[in-house]
Design a protein around this motif. Structure first.
Motif, short mmCIF file in Angstrom:
data_model
loop_
_atom_site.label_atom_id
_atom_site.label_comp_id
_atom_site.label_asym_id
_atom_site.label_seq_id
_atom_site.Cartn_x
_atom_site.Cartn_y
_atom_site.Cartn_z
N PRO A 7 0.83 -1.19 0.00
CA PRO A 7 0.00 0.00 0.00
C PRO A 7 0.87 1.25 0.00
CG PRO A 7 0.00 -1.04 2.16
CD PRO A 7 0.74 -1.94 1.23
N SER A 8 0.29 2.35 -0.45
CA SER A 8 1.04 3.61 -0.42
C SER A 8 1.44 3.90 1.01
CB SER A 8 0.16 4.73 -1.00
OG SER A 8 -0.21 5.65 -0.05
N ILE A 9 2.55 4.60 1.20
CA ILE A 9 3.04 4.87 2.54
C ILE A 9 2.14 5.84 3.27
CG2 ILE A 9 5.44 4.39 2.01
CD1 ILE A 9 5.90 7.38 1.70
N ASN A 10 1.19 6.45 2.58
CA ASN A 10 0.34 7.43 3.21
C ASN A 10 -1.06 6.91 3.49
OD1 ASN A 10 0.15 10.07 4.21
ND2 ASN A 10 -1.06 10.65 2.43
N ALA A 11 -1.38 5.73 3.04
CA ALA A 11 -2.76 5.27 3.12
C ALA A 11 -2.94 4.11 4.07
CB ALA A 11 -3.23 4.86 1.73
N SER A 12 -4.10 4.09 4.71
CA SER A 12 -4.47 2.90 5.46
C SER A 12 -4.83 1.83 4.45
CB SER A 12 -5.67 3.19 6.36
OG SER A 12 -5.32 4.14 7.33
N SER A 13 -4.79 0.59 4.86
CA SER A 13 -5.00 -0.47 3.90
C SER A 13 -5.71 -1.64 4.56
CB SER A 13 -3.64 -0.94 3.38
OG SER A 13 -3.78 -2.09 2.61
N ASP A 14 -6.32 -2.45 3.72
CA ASP A 14 -6.91 -3.69 4.21
C ASP A 14 -5.85 -4.77 4.39
OD1 ASP A 14 -9.47 -2.67 4.36
OD2 ASP A 14 -9.94 -3.22 2.30
N ILE A 15 -4.65 -4.54 3.83
CA ILE A 15 -3.56 -5.49 3.98
C ILE A 15 -3.01 -5.32 5.40
CG2 ILE A 15 -1.27 -6.19 3.19
CD1 ILE A 15 -2.03 -4.99 0.45
N ARG A 16 -3.00 -6.39 6.15
CA ARG A 16 -2.57 -6.31 7.55
C ARG A 16 -1.34 -7.17 7.76
NH1 ARG A 16 -5.34 -2.06 8.36
NH2 ARG A 16 -7.56 -2.30 8.47
N ARG A 17 -0.42 -6.67 8.57
CA ARG A 17 0.74 -7.48 8.91
C ARG A 17 0.45 -8.24 10.19
NH1 ARG A 17 5.11 -4.41 12.28
NH2 ARG A 17 3.96 -2.57 12.90
N LYS A 18 1.14 -9.33 10.35
CA LYS A 18 1.00 -10.16 11.54
C LYS A 18 1.87 -9.59 12.65
CE LYS A 18 -0.07 -14.33 8.95
NZ LYS A 18 0.10 -13.97 7.56
N ASP A 19 1.58 -9.97 13.88
CA ASP A 19 2.30 -9.44 15.04
C ASP A 19 3.81 -9.55 14.91
OD1 ASP A 19 -0.12 -8.88 16.24
OD2 ASP A 19 -0.10 -10.61 17.56
N HIS A 20 4.31 -10.62 14.36
CA HIS A 20 5.75 -10.85 14.28
C HIS A 20 6.41 -10.21 13.06
CE1 HIS A 20 4.11 -13.95 11.67
NE2 HIS A 20 5.30 -13.97 11.08
N ASP A 123 -1.19 8.78 8.18
CA ASP A 123 -2.33 8.62 9.09
C ASP A 123 -2.31 9.66 10.20
OD1 ASP A 123 -3.49 6.49 7.71
OD2 ASP A 123 -2.33 5.00 8.79
N GLY A 124 -1.98 10.90 9.87
CA GLY A 124 -2.00 12.00 10.82
C GLY A 124 -0.75 12.15 11.66
N ALA A 125 0.23 11.27 11.47
CA ALA A 125 1.47 11.33 12.26
C ALA A 125 2.63 11.78 11.38
CB ALA A 125 1.78 9.96 12.86
N PRO A 126 3.55 12.59 11.93
CA PRO A 126 4.71 12.98 11.16
C PRO A 126 5.73 11.85 11.07
CG PRO A 126 4.83 13.94 13.35
CD PRO A 126 3.52 13.20 13.26
N VAL A 127 6.35 11.72 9.91
CA VAL A 127 7.41 10.73 9.67
C VAL A 127 8.55 11.49 8.99
CG1 VAL A 127 8.07 8.63 8.43
CG2 VAL A 127 5.76 8.84 9.42
N GLU A 128 9.75 11.35 9.53
CA GLU A 128 10.91 12.01 8.95
C GLU A 128 11.69 11.00 8.10
OE1 GLU A 128 14.78 14.66 10.34
OE2 GLU A 128 13.63 13.57 11.86
N LEU A 129 12.04 11.42 6.90
CA LEU A 129 12.85 10.59 6.02
C LEU A 129 14.18 11.31 5.83
CD1 LEU A 129 10.13 9.59 3.42
CD2 LEU A 129 10.84 8.40 5.49
N MET A 130 15.27 10.57 5.96
CA MET A 130 16.61 11.16 5.94
C MET A 130 17.48 10.45 4.91
SD MET A 130 17.16 11.10 10.07
CE MET A 130 18.41 12.39 10.09
N GLU A 131 18.25 11.25 4.19
CA GLU A 131 19.21 10.71 3.24
C GLU A 131 20.57 11.28 3.61
OE1 GLU A 131 18.54 10.58 -1.27
OE2 GLU A 131 19.95 12.23 -1.00
N PHE A 132 21.56 10.40 3.79
CA PHE A 132 22.91 10.83 4.15
C PHE A 132 23.80 10.73 2.93
CE2 PHE A 132 21.04 9.67 8.17
CZ PHE A 132 21.48 10.69 9.01
#
Length: 137
Positions: A7-20, A123-132
Motif C-alpha cells: 500500500p502507499s506509505i500514506n494510506a491505510s489499507s486492508d492489507i494487515r501485517r502479523k504481530d511478528h 495517518d495523521g502522524a509525522p514521519v521524517e525521512l533522511m538521506e545521508f
C-alpha cells in the motif's frame, strides 16, 4: 505510486501485517530506523541548540534506542505537527523516490552538511525521512 502488493506509505489499507512481521517500509523498501523524536516543553540536560529551527535537541547521541527529545522556542518555523506529535525517522537511499505519493509536511531541506530530510504525514502522524550523502564516521 506504490509497489505491487504494497500500500502507499500514506494510506491505510486492508492489507494487515502479523504481530511478528516488520513494517512494510523496512522489509520491502529497505528503510532503516534512525530515531524517535519526542517533543517536550521541559528543558533537558545537555540540550544542543539548532538556531535555524529555534529548537533544542537532546538524547540522540547517548540514548541506546535513538530517542531524541525536542524542545521548541516560541516562533519555531517547524510545522505544529512536528512540535506537538512524536515522529519516527527512517534513513532512505533515495529521498525523492521515498516521498513519491506521500503527503508532504515539509519539503526536502538540508539541516546539516551531507544530510537531506523531508517530513511526510502518515495517518495523521509525522514521519521524517533522511538521506545521508556525507561519509559516515
Amino acid at each position: 505510486m506504490s509497489e505491487p502488493g504494497l500500500p502507499s506509505i500514506n494510506a491505510s489499507s486492508d492489507i494487515r501485517r502479523k504481530d511478528h512481521e516488520l513494517p512494510a517500509v523496512l522489509v520491502r523498501k529497505g528503510w532503516r530506523y534512525h530515531h524517535l523524536g519526542i517533543p517536550t516543553r521541559t528543558p533537558r540536560r545537555g540540550e544542543k541548540y539548532l538556531p535555524a529551527f529555534r529548537m533544542y535537541v537532546s538524547g540522540f547521541e547517548s540514548n541506546p534506542f535513538g530517542i531524541e527529545w525536542m524542545h521548541f522556542e516560541e516562533g519555531s518555523p517547524l510545522p505544529e505537527l512536528v512540535r506537538t506529535v512524536p515522529h519516527v525517522a527512517f534513513v532512505v537511499d533515495d529521498l525523492e523516490k521515498a516521498i513519491e505519493g506521500a503527503e508532504i509536511l515539509s519539503a526536502i531541506n538540508s539541516p546539516s552538511e551531507g544530510v537531506r530530510v523531508a517530513m511526510i504525514i502518515s495517518d495523521g502522524a509525522p514521519v521524517e525521512l533522511m538521506e545521508f550523502r556525507a561519509r559516515r564516521e
